[in-house]
Design an enzyme around this catalytic site. Sequence first.
Site: not given
Ligand SMILES: O=P(O)(O)OC[C@H]1O[C@@H](O)[C@H](O)[C@@H](O)[C@@H]1O
Length: 306
Positions: A110, A115, A185, A232, A282
């Site tokens: 993900q 990062r 993000h 989201d 974001e």
């Molecule tokens: O917990 P993470 O991996 O940083 O992601 C947090 C969220 O980040 C957002 O950018 C996504 O759209 C979500 O789906 C996701 O849950």
Amino acid sequence: MVALPMTWSFSAATPRRVSRFSGVAMASAGAKVENVKVGQGLGDLPKVVLTSVHGSEAELYLYGGCVTSWKVENKDLLFVRPDAVFTGQKPISGGIPHCFPQFGPGAIQQHGFARNMSWSIVSSETVDGNPSITLELKDGPYSRAMWDYSFQAIYKVTLDSNALSTELKVTNTDAKPFSFTTALHTYFRASVTGASVKGLKGCKTLNKDPDPKNPVEGKEERTLVTFPGFVDCVYLEAPTELQLDNGLGGVITIKNTNWSDAILWNPHLTMESCYKDFVCVENAKIGEVKLEPNESWTALQHLSIV
Ligand SMILES: O=P(O)(O)OC[C@H]1O[C@@H](O)[C@H](O)[C@@H](O)[C@@H]1O
């Protein structure tokens, strides 16, 4: 990975450029303000502190190339989650993490690997009392195991009296083409019940709630988008300027060049301990960017508060 001296600082009232980080401790001569200071942050991770002579301050970690703090008039406009860890083993949850080379969900982890890799310092400069630092990330065995391409990412962070700008340039240094998706993000400190985002009306949306892998298409009808519950949502072809009212008395203008899409995220009760204190707005590139060998892609983000 950068070999870090214990402290390393620069200061200048007029332009001063320092080329590639040598790993040798350097001190500024006759400096009153250290505009760029490298030291140890939480978990002893290398941290850069940028201080503008105009009173603002920013911090970033080389781990993840992650800006974790941006203070104007001593108020931090960014948010780091209380569950964030600074071990160098997990991405830092807060500030401005990179999502690269995948926004996700997708084939690799993900939000990709940028990062949770260490970026290195390329250079630093101070212009009219405003400092900037340029970081670099290149492929290595860790990234190659997931995404078998040679690349270079250059990330310049510039602090101004009331603004924080970033420029991300990704170059294909491989002999074959590659494609990626990416995002910044950004976690903004906010009062979630009072926060709203202006500028998204009319955008095509991909609502990732309830199933991120099967987003529901729609169109944003609201002038002010609020965060009444779990949010989201991807906004395709978002405008180059958004305004975030953080519900704390501040309106942050979020401008961009070439970040064509946007995401709003707030985890609501899935993060009960902190969801009331932030919203993520974001800047993203959701459609794949394809680069041929030696081609580059550049995008700018400019955050400012009046
Ligand atoms: O917990 P993470 O991996 O940083 O992601 C947090 C969220 O980040 C957002 O950018 C996504 O759209 C979500 O789906 C996701 O849950």
